[in-house]
Motif scaffolding. Structure first.
Motif, mmCIF file in Angstrom:
data_model
loop_
_atom_site.group_PDB
_atom_site.id
_atom_site.type_symbol
_atom_site.label_atom_id
_atom_site.label_comp_id
_atom_site.label_asym_id
_atom_site.label_seq_id
_atom_site.Cartn_x
_atom_site.Cartn_y
_atom_site.Cartn_z
ATOM 1 N N VAL A 139 1.569 13.699 -5.648
ATOM 2 C CA VAL A 139 2.363 13.870 -4.433
ATOM 3 C C VAL A 139 3.706 13.172 -4.634
ATOM 4 C CG1 VAL A 139 2.398 13.711 -1.917
ATOM 5 C CG2 VAL A 139 0.206 13.738 -3.130
ATOM 6 N N ALA A 140 4.770 13.958 -4.666
ATOM 7 C CA ALA A 140 6.115 13.418 -4.892
ATOM 8 C C ALA A 140 6.558 12.589 -3.688
ATOM 9 C CB ALA A 140 7.090 14.569 -5.135
ATOM 10 N N PRO A 141 7.550 11.727 -3.867
ATOM 11 C CA PRO A 141 8.038 10.907 -2.747
ATOM 12 C C PRO A 141 8.491 11.766 -1.565
ATOM 13 C CG PRO A 141 8.940 10.120 -4.831
ATOM 14 C CD PRO A 141 8.257 11.413 -5.133
ATOM 15 N N HIS A 142 8.138 11.335 -0.390
ATOM 16 C CA HIS A 142 8.555 11.993 0.868
ATOM 17 C C HIS A 142 8.254 13.491 0.841
ATOM 18 C CE1 HIS A 142 10.444 8.234 2.020
ATOM 19 N NE2 HIS A 142 11.040 8.216 0.820
ATOM 20 N N HIS A 196 -2.118 15.708 1.896
ATOM 21 C CA HIS A 196 -1.671 14.331 1.720
ATOM 22 C C HIS A 196 -0.164 14.262 1.944
ATOM 23 C CE1 HIS A 196 -5.363 14.841 -0.601
ATOM 24 N NE2 HIS A 196 -5.571 13.541 -0.460
ATOM 25 N N ASP A 197 0.264 13.452 2.909
ATOM 26 C CA ASP A 197 1.684 13.246 3.183
ATOM 27 C C ASP A 197 2.104 11.903 2.607
ATOM 28 O OD1 ASP A 197 2.528 15.574 4.888
ATOM 29 O OD2 ASP A 197 0.837 14.848 6.082
ATOM 30 N N ASN A 198 3.048 11.929 1.678
ATOM 31 C CA ASN A 198 3.523 10.703 1.028
ATOM 32 C C ASN A 198 4.850 10.300 1.655
ATOM 33 O OD1 ASN A 198 4.203 8.613 -0.647
ATOM 34 N ND2 ASN A 198 4.541 9.866 -2.473
ATOM 35 N N ASP A 199 4.836 9.212 2.444
ATOM 36 C CA ASP A 199 6.047 8.719 3.087
ATOM 37 C C ASP A 199 6.713 7.623 2.258
ATOM 38 O OD1 ASP A 199 5.646 10.431 5.261
ATOM 39 O OD2 ASP A 199 4.358 8.976 6.272
ATOM 40 N N ASP A 200 6.217 7.432 1.031
ATOM 41 C CA ASP A 200 6.724 6.359 0.175
ATOM 42 C C ASP A 200 7.873 6.851 -0.703
ATOM 43 O OD1 ASP A 200 6.744 3.873 -1.385
ATOM 44 O OD2 ASP A 200 4.760 3.588 -0.509
ATOM 45 N N ASP A 201 8.522 5.895 -1.346
ATOM 46 C CA ASP A 201 9.608 6.218 -2.284
ATOM 47 C C ASP A 201 9.088 6.423 -3.707
ATOM 48 O OD1 ASP A 201 11.510 5.960 -0.261
ATOM 49 O OD2 ASP A 201 11.705 3.798 -0.603
ATOM 50 N N GLU A 202 7.785 6.320 -3.889
ATOM 51 C CA GLU A 202 7.176 6.434 -5.211
ATOM 52 C C GLU A 202 6.220 7.623 -5.264
ATOM 53 O OE1 GLU A 202 7.870 4.386 -7.703
ATOM 54 O OE2 GLU A 202 9.017 2.844 -6.639
ATOM 55 N N GLN A 247 0.835 -1.202 0.000
ATOM 56 C CA GLN A 247 0.000 0.000 0.000
ATOM 57 C C GLN A 247 0.871 1.254 0.000
ATOM 58 O OE1 GLN A 247 -3.264 0.765 0.155
ATOM 59 N NE2 GLN A 247 -4.378 -1.054 0.801
ATOM 60 N N PRO A 248 0.385 2.324 -0.628
ATOM 61 C CA PRO A 248 1.097 3.607 -0.518
ATOM 62 C C PRO A 248 1.147 4.060 0.942
ATOM 63 C CG PRO A 248 -0.550 3.668 -2.261
ATOM 64 C CD PRO A 248 -0.778 2.405 -1.503
ATOM 65 N N LYS A 249 2.284 4.583 1.336
ATOM 66 C CA LYS A 249 2.423 5.096 2.705
ATOM 67 C C LYS A 249 1.928 6.537 2.711
ATOM 68 C CE LYS A 249 6.342 2.029 3.525
ATOM 69 N NZ LYS A 249 7.803 1.939 3.726
ATOM 70 N N LEU A 250 0.595 6.645 2.731
ATOM 71 C CA LEU A 250 -0.054 7.948 2.559
ATOM 72 C C LEU A 250 -0.830 8.301 3.814
ATOM 73 C CD1 LEU A 250 -0.477 10.056 0.202
ATOM 74 C CD2 LEU A 250 -2.675 8.921 -0.188
#
Length: 404
Positions: free
Chosen positions: A333-336, A297-303, A278-281
């Motif tokens: 939402v860009a990575p991190h 939206h906070d994107n903690d993923d590398d994608e 799952q996306p780390k969102l």
């Protein structure tokens, strides 16, 4: 008042208090029985007949002495017949406001004693009630029992499913005690009260707040890690004292609900196994007004994550149409990193207005939980990422504000 008379008065009241302490069990029983009979007044002979089976060894002297002590100290009211200074008979007896306060103090004090006898006793009653629980369908459900206590007396007990599809708290508070004042009462429940229910049902924690109970003693917190502790926090925010069952009884509640707890753990294990894909969102509500409804939206993923839609729910009811971007490439939402996307709600249903209608008895400002489901895309795959937000709704300006 002359000093000699004042000294005699103090001495008398000291003896009266001593009489109460000397046979505290009897005087407590008198107060509890009069509270039960209120507003009906009773005669001392009738009251004696009611309590004599409980106190078969009581002498007439002790009986009248206890009544006199309660009368002199303002715990009861009545019309006395005296032989000199000695009470010979008492008519039209009723409990006074001070007597009710004394009963309330005794219940609170008993819950704070080192052995916790009353807490243990009422918690035990709640557990026995929970064993009667009836599941509403084929799924695994918790066994829940509730006991409502005021001024040392059990007002009602209930268990889940006693009325079909109903939680135990609802049955006790609304089915059995709808017309009874519960201000100052203590509620013993084997499971943490819920904070969200499908419309039009009202969460149990909300009902406890509305009925102005003073204290809630909880067997175990909800084993679902997503909601564990929320019910207790809601009660504490409302100024309600919360406590947990004694350790041995907590263990008994856990054992009684072992199938339910095992089911919850299994579900969380399955969710954990798939969470890596799952996306780390993470989602937060920045502004909840129709003129500009903003979600961060906070994107903690590398994608990179593309937001396709955000959906808002209260229980199973969708509060408005899905919030979607005018240009799908813009909600990116860009990575991190973190991005906030806004939407003006013009022709769609107003989310705040929907919440106000579904919580019509909650007042101008009220707090609820809503669920946000974000439909998004990552690595060419579609995902639905859920998150629960605790929010305050303002009915005057139809705005939703997220609480920390």
């Amino acid at each position: 008042m002359p000093e000699s008379q004042n000294w005699c008065r103090n001495l008398y009241y000291t003896h009266a208090r001593t009489a109460i302490m000397h046979n505290k069990e009897l005087t407590n029983a008198v107060l509890a029985r009069l509270d039960e009979e209120f507003p009906t007044v009773v005669h001392s002979k009738s009251l004696y007949d009611l309590l004599q089976p409980q106190f078969p060894q009581i002498t007439e002297y002790e009986w009248l002495n206890s009544l006199d002590a309660l009368l002199r100290t303002g715990m009861i009211e009545g019309v006395p017949l005296r032989d000199g200074s000695t009470l010979a008979d008492l008519a039209n007896i009723s409990i006074s406001a001070n007597g009710r306060k004394e009963l309330g103090k005794q219940e609170i004090a008993s819950g704070q004693t080192t052995n916790g006898t009353d807490v243990w006793r009422f918690a035990r009653l709640a557990i026995e009630e929970a064993r009667k629980s009836v599941p509403e369908d084929g799924r695994t459900h918790p066994k829940v029992g509730v006991v409502v206590v005021k001024e040392g007396r059990v007002l009602a007990s209930a268990h889940r499913g006693e009325f079909p599809q109903c939680h135990a708290e609802f049955i006790a508070l609304e089915k059995k005690l709808a017309d009874k004042s519960l201000a100052g009462a203590t509620v013993y429940t084997t499971l943490e009260p819920c904070t969200s229910r499908n419309h039009p049902k009202v969460p149990c924690a909300t009902r406890l707040v509305e009925r102005k109970v003073a204290r809630v003693v909880i067997g175990i917190l909800d084993p679902d890690s997503r909601i564990s502790g929320r019910g207790q926090r809601m009660l504490r925010k409302a100024g309600i004292v919360t406590e947990l069952f004694p350790h041995d009884l907590m263990a008994e509640v856990e054992e009684m609900n072992r199938d339910f707890m095992r089911d919850r753990e299994s579900q969380e294990s399955r969710q954990s196994a798939t969470s890596s894909a799952q996306p780390k969102l993470r989602v937060a509500l920045k502004r909840g007004h129709v003129s500009n409804f903003l979600l961060t939206h906070d994107n903690d993923d590398d994608e990179v994550v593309f937001i396709r839609a955000a959906r808002l729910f209260f229980g199973k009811v969708e509060l408005t149409d899905p919030l979607t971007p005018d240009d799908p490439s813009t909600w990116r939402v860009a990575p991190h990193s973190s991005m906030t996307f806004g939407k003006t709600i013009v022709h769609q249903r107003n989310p705040a207005s929907s919440l106000v209608k579904m919580n019509s008895n909650a007042g101008i400002l009220f707090e609820v939980e809503i669920d946000v489901i974000v439909n998004c895309e990552m690595r060419g795959q579609l995902f639905a990422v859920p998150q629960t937000l605790y929010v305050r709704v303002n009915a005057t300006n139809n705005e939703i504000v997220q609480l920390v």
